[in-house]
Design a protein around this motif. Sequence first.
Motif, PDB file in Angstrom:
ATOM      1  N   LEU A  91       0.835  -1.205   0.000  1.00 26.18           N
ATOM      2  CA  LEU A  91       0.000   0.000   0.000  1.00 26.18           C
ATOM      3  C   LEU A  91       0.868   1.254   0.000  1.00 26.18           C
ATOM      4  O   LEU A  91       0.588   2.222  -0.714  1.00 26.18           O
ATOM      5  CB  LEU A  91      -0.925  -0.003   1.212  1.00 26.18           C
ATOM      6  N   ASP A  92       1.927   1.245   0.824  1.00 27.42           N
ATOM      7  CA  ASP A  92       2.910   2.345   0.883  1.00 27.42           C
ATOM      8  C   ASP A  92       2.205   3.690   1.019  1.00 27.42           C
ATOM      9  O   ASP A  92       2.364   4.592   0.194  1.00 27.42           O
ATOM     10  CB  ASP A  92       3.793   2.312  -0.365  1.00 27.42           C
ATOM     11  N   PHE A  93       1.461   3.822   2.093  1.00 27.20           N
ATOM     12  CA  PHE A  93       0.584   4.979   2.291  1.00 27.20           C
ATOM     13  C   PHE A  93       1.333   6.306   2.198  1.00 27.20           C
ATOM     14  O   PHE A  93       0.826   7.281   1.636  1.00 27.20           O
ATOM     15  CB  PHE A  93      -0.111   4.867   3.653  1.00 27.20           C
ATOM     16  N   GLY A  94       2.548   6.350   2.719  1.00 23.09           N
ATOM     17  CA  GLY A  94       3.293   7.605   2.743  1.00 23.09           C
ATOM     18  C   GLY A  94       3.595   8.169   1.376  1.00 23.09           C
ATOM     19  O   GLY A  94       3.811   9.376   1.241  1.00 23.09           O
ATOM     20  N   THR A  95       3.631   7.314   0.341  1.00 25.19           N
ATOM     21  CA  THR A  95       3.951   7.783  -1.005  1.00 25.19           C
ATOM     22  C   THR A  95       2.715   7.998  -1.875  1.00 25.19           C
ATOM     23  O   THR A  95       2.840   8.310  -3.059  1.00 25.19           O
ATOM     24  CB  THR A  95       4.897   6.801  -1.718  1.00 25.19           C
ATOM     25  N   LEU A  96       1.520   7.828  -1.329  1.00 24.57           N
ATOM     26  CA  LEU A  96       0.313   8.104  -2.100  1.00 24.57           C
ATOM     27  C   LEU A  96       0.233   9.584  -2.448  1.00 24.57           C
ATOM     28  O   LEU A  96       0.751  10.445  -1.727  1.00 24.57           O
ATOM     29  CB  LEU A  96      -0.934   7.712  -1.296  1.00 24.57           C
ATOM     30  N   SER A  97      -0.432   9.878  -3.535  1.00 23.51           N
ATOM     31  CA  SER A  97      -0.647  11.267  -3.908  1.00 23.51           C
ATOM     32  C   SER A  97      -1.550  11.944  -2.879  1.00 23.51           C
ATOM     33  O   SER A  97      -2.289  11.260  -2.143  1.00 23.51           O
ATOM     34  CB  SER A  97      -1.313  11.340  -5.281  1.00 23.51           C
ATOM     35  N   PRO A  98      -1.529  13.275  -2.789  1.00 24.93           N
ATOM     36  CA  PRO A  98      -2.427  13.969  -1.849  1.00 24.93           C
ATOM     37  C   PRO A  98      -3.892  13.606  -2.069  1.00 24.93           C
ATOM     38  O   PRO A  98      -4.643  13.429  -1.100  1.00 24.93           O
ATOM     39  CB  PRO A  98      -2.151  15.443  -2.137  1.00 24.93           C
ATOM     40  N   ALA A  99      -4.314  13.477  -3.328  1.00 28.09           N
ATOM     41  CA  ALA A  99      -5.705  13.125  -3.603  1.00 28.09           C
ATOM     42  C   ALA A  99      -6.022  11.718  -3.087  1.00 28.09           C
ATOM     43  O   ALA A  99      -7.100  11.478  -2.525  1.00 28.09           O
ATOM     44  CB  ALA A  99      -5.983  13.205  -5.103  1.00 28.09           C
ATOM     45  N   ALA A 100      -5.089  10.782  -3.266  1.00 32.64           N
ATOM     46  CA  ALA A 100      -5.307   9.419  -2.800  1.00 32.64           C
ATOM     47  C   ALA A 100      -5.366   9.364  -1.270  1.00 32.64           C
ATOM     48  O   ALA A 100      -6.160   8.605  -0.702  1.00 32.64           O
ATOM     49  CB  ALA A 100      -4.201   8.503  -3.316  1.00 32.64           C
ATOM     50  N   LYS A 101      -4.547  10.170  -0.607  1.00 33.71           N
ATOM     51  CA  LYS A 101      -4.603  10.204   0.856  1.00 33.71           C
ATOM     52  C   LYS A 101      -5.940  10.754   1.342  1.00 33.71           C
ATOM     53  O   LYS A 101      -6.489  10.296   2.347  1.00 33.71           O
ATOM     54  CB  LYS A 101      -3.445  11.035   1.406  1.00 33.71           C
ATOM     55  N   ARG A 102      -6.480  11.740   0.629  1.00 37.99           N
ATOM     56  CA  ARG A 102      -7.799  12.253   1.012  1.00 37.99           C
ATOM     57  C   ARG A 102      -8.870  11.172   0.825  1.00 37.99           C
ATOM     58  O   ARG A 102      -9.764  11.023   1.662  1.00 37.99           O
ATOM     59  CB  ARG A 102      -8.139  13.493   0.187  1.00 37.99           C
ATOM     60  N   ARG A 103      -8.757  10.419  -0.270  1.00 41.95           N
ATOM     61  CA  ARG A 103      -9.701   9.317  -0.480  1.00 41.95           C
ATOM     62  C   ARG A 103      -9.579   8.290   0.633  1.00 41.95           C
ATOM     63  O   ARG A 103     -10.578   7.738   1.105  1.00 41.95           O
ATOM     64  CB  ARG A 103      -9.453   8.651  -1.833  1.00 41.95           C
ATOM     65  N   ALA A 104      -8.344   7.987   1.036  1.00 40.67           N
ATOM     66  CA  ALA A 104      -8.139   7.014   2.109  1.00 40.67           C
ATOM     67  C   ALA A 104      -8.799   7.474   3.398  1.00 40.67           C
ATOM     68  O   ALA A 104      -9.382   6.677   4.139  1.00 40.67           O
ATOM     69  CB  ALA A 104      -6.647   6.784   2.326  1.00 40.67           C
ATOM     70  N   GLY A 105      -8.727   8.759   3.675  1.00 45.02           N
ATOM     71  CA  GLY A 105      -9.358   9.277   4.877  1.00 45.02           C
ATOM     72  C   GLY A 105     -10.854   9.052   4.887  1.00 45.02           C
ATOM     73  O   GLY A 105     -11.460   8.818   5.942  1.00 45.02           O
ATOM     74  N   ARG A 106     -11.451   9.106   3.696  1.00 43.39           N
ATOM     75  CA  ARG A 106     -12.897   8.911   3.596  1.00 43.39           C
ATOM     76  C   ARG A 106     -13.293   7.442   3.484  1.00 43.39           C
ATOM     77  O   ARG A 106     -14.358   7.046   3.963  1.00 43.39           O
ATOM     78  CB  ARG A 106     -13.448   9.653   2.361  1.00 43.39           C
ATOM     79  N   SER A 107     -12.444   6.640   2.830  1.00 40.84           N
ATOM     80  CA  SER A 107     -12.934   5.337   2.377  1.00 40.84           C
ATOM     81  C   SER A 107     -12.087   4.139   2.764  1.00 40.84           C
ATOM     82  O   SER A 107     -12.392   3.022   2.335  1.00 40.84           O
ATOM     83  CB  SER A 107     -13.089   5.356   0.851  1.00 40.84           C
ATOM     84  N   LEU A 108     -11.047   4.290   3.545  1.00 39.02           N
ATOM     85  CA  LEU A 108     -10.221   3.148   3.939  1.00 39.02           C
ATOM     86  C   LEU A 108     -10.298   2.961   5.446  1.00 39.02           C
ATOM     87  O   LEU A 108     -10.081   3.912   6.216  1.00 39.02           O
ATOM     88  CB  LEU A 108      -8.772   3.351   3.497  1.00 39.02           C
ATOM     89  N   ARG A 109     -10.577   1.734   5.868  1.00 38.09           N
ATOM     90  CA  ARG A 109     -10.624   1.420   7.290  1.00 38.09           C
ATOM     91  C   ARG A 109      -9.923   0.083   7.540  1.00 38.09           C
ATOM     92  O   ARG A 109     -10.034  -0.854   6.754  1.00 38.09           O
ATOM     93  CB  ARG A 109     -12.063   1.328   7.797  1.00 38.09           C
ATOM     94  N   VAL A 110      -9.218   0.014   8.660  1.00 31.45           N
ATOM     95  CA  VAL A 110      -8.574  -1.222   9.112  1.00 31.45           C
ATOM     96  C   VAL A 110      -9.443  -1.806  10.219  1.00 31.45           C
ATOM     97  O   VAL A 110      -9.790  -1.105  11.179  1.00 31.45           O
ATOM     98  CB  VAL A 110      -7.158  -0.959   9.648  1.00 31.45           C
ATOM     99  N   GLN A 111      -9.803  -3.077  10.091  1.00 28.38           N
ATOM    100  CA  GLN A 111     -10.664  -3.730  11.077  1.00 28.38           C
ATOM    101  C   GLN A 111      -9.803  -4.307  12.203  1.00 28.38           C
ATOM    102  O   GLN A 111      -9.246  -5.393  12.102  1.00 28.38           O
ATOM    103  CB  GLN A 111     -11.463  -4.850  10.421  1.00 28.38           C
ATOM    104  N   SER A 112      -9.682  -3.552  13.279  1.00 27.99           N
ATOM    105  CA  SER A 112      -8.865  -3.967  14.412  1.00 27.99           C
ATOM    106  C   SER A 112      -9.689  -4.748  15.427  1.00 27.99           C
ATOM    107  O   SER A 112     -10.847  -4.417  15.687  1.00 27.99           O
ATOM    108  CB  SER A 112      -8.268  -2.717  15.087  1.00 27.99           C
ATOM    109  N   ALA A 113      -9.070  -5.768  16.017  1.00 23.34           N
ATOM    110  CA  ALA A 113      -9.741  -6.512  17.086  1.00 23.34           C
ATOM    111  C   ALA A 113      -9.864  -5.687  18.356  1.00 23.34           C
ATOM    112  O   ALA A 113     -10.775  -5.904  19.155  1.00 23.34           O
ATOM    113  CB  ALA A 113      -8.966  -7.796  17.381  1.00 23.34           C
ATOM    114  N   LEU A 114      -8.964  -4.735  18.543  1.00 26.04           N
ATOM    115  CA  LEU A 114      -8.978  -3.886  19.735  1.00 26.04           C
ATOM    116  C   LEU A 114      -9.732  -2.587  19.507  1.00 26.04           C
ATOM    117  O   LEU A 114     -10.623  -2.220  20.273  1.00 26.04           O
ATOM    118  CB  LEU A 114      -7.541  -3.590  20.171  1.00 26.04           C
ATOM    119  N   TRP A 115      -9.378  -1.862  18.466  1.00 30.02           N
ATOM    120  CA  TRP A 115      -9.888  -0.501  18.265  1.00 30.02           C
ATOM    121  C   TRP A 115     -11.140  -0.451  17.397  1.00 30.02           C
ATOM    122  O   TRP A 115     -11.743   0.611  17.264  1.00 30.02           O
ATOM    123  CB  TRP A 115      -8.802   0.366  17.625  1.00 30.02           C
TER     124      TRP A 115
END
Length: 255
Positions: A91-115
């Motif tokens: 995924l290499d989140f740090g190298t995503l474009s600014p637009a892709a990072k904004r999309r991730a903020g809206r549409s990407l979630r990690v399913q954590s057992a704790l959080w």
Amino acid sequence: MLILLPPSEGKAAPRRRGRPADLGALGLPELTATRAAVRDALVAASAGPHALALLGVGESLRAEVEQNTRLATLPGAGALEVYTGVLYDALDFGTLSPAAKRRAGRSLRVQSALWGPVGPADRIAPYRLSMAVTLPGVGPLARAWRAVLPGPMAALAGDGVVVDCRSSTYASAWLPAGDAARRLLAVRVLTEVAGRRTVVSHLAKHTRGEVARVLLEHPGRLRTVVDVAAAVAGSGHRCELVDHGRRGHSLDVLR
């Protein structure tokens, strides 16, 4: 579109300084009570004499289990800074474009057992806990999360495609139901030898990370499972869209 990722078993080491994770500041605040109950139960279990057996880990992970006892005070970091491993490398989140990072903020979630479900901006602390664990006072974690996730997750997904890159253990915590189940798109990674296809594990995590990156970087809106499949195919992946009826769809990526 909602992209769901599994957490990594390995986590980045906690920062030396910084504010601890604030449960009330995480996305989907209606999950705060469950998050607190799971965290407190994990802290107590990790301090007990049978902590390793309870959490299903070996002696080599004792330090990580002991770290669980300090969850209330460990410095937090962004979720995609905490999770590591081959999927997150791809995924290499740090190298995503600014637009892709904004999309991730809206549409990407990690399913954590704790959080519970967390996004890139959610500050969490590293931990050791699998969704397959049964915690005293909470019970089986997948069941505990299933009891509270349907409403918040359905609202988060809206009428968009749910791209599921999770393992079956984490997918058991929530799946879209009813008519929304038709918009589920599970990413499966297969290999083909002599015309026979089998699921692969060694490339699956890396491939799912690649798929998530492709979708986040895609400039157009992906409204349907057909749109998502076309975007992945257009990136050079060999893939097929499979219709499973009321159980939704899968995107079979061939490696």
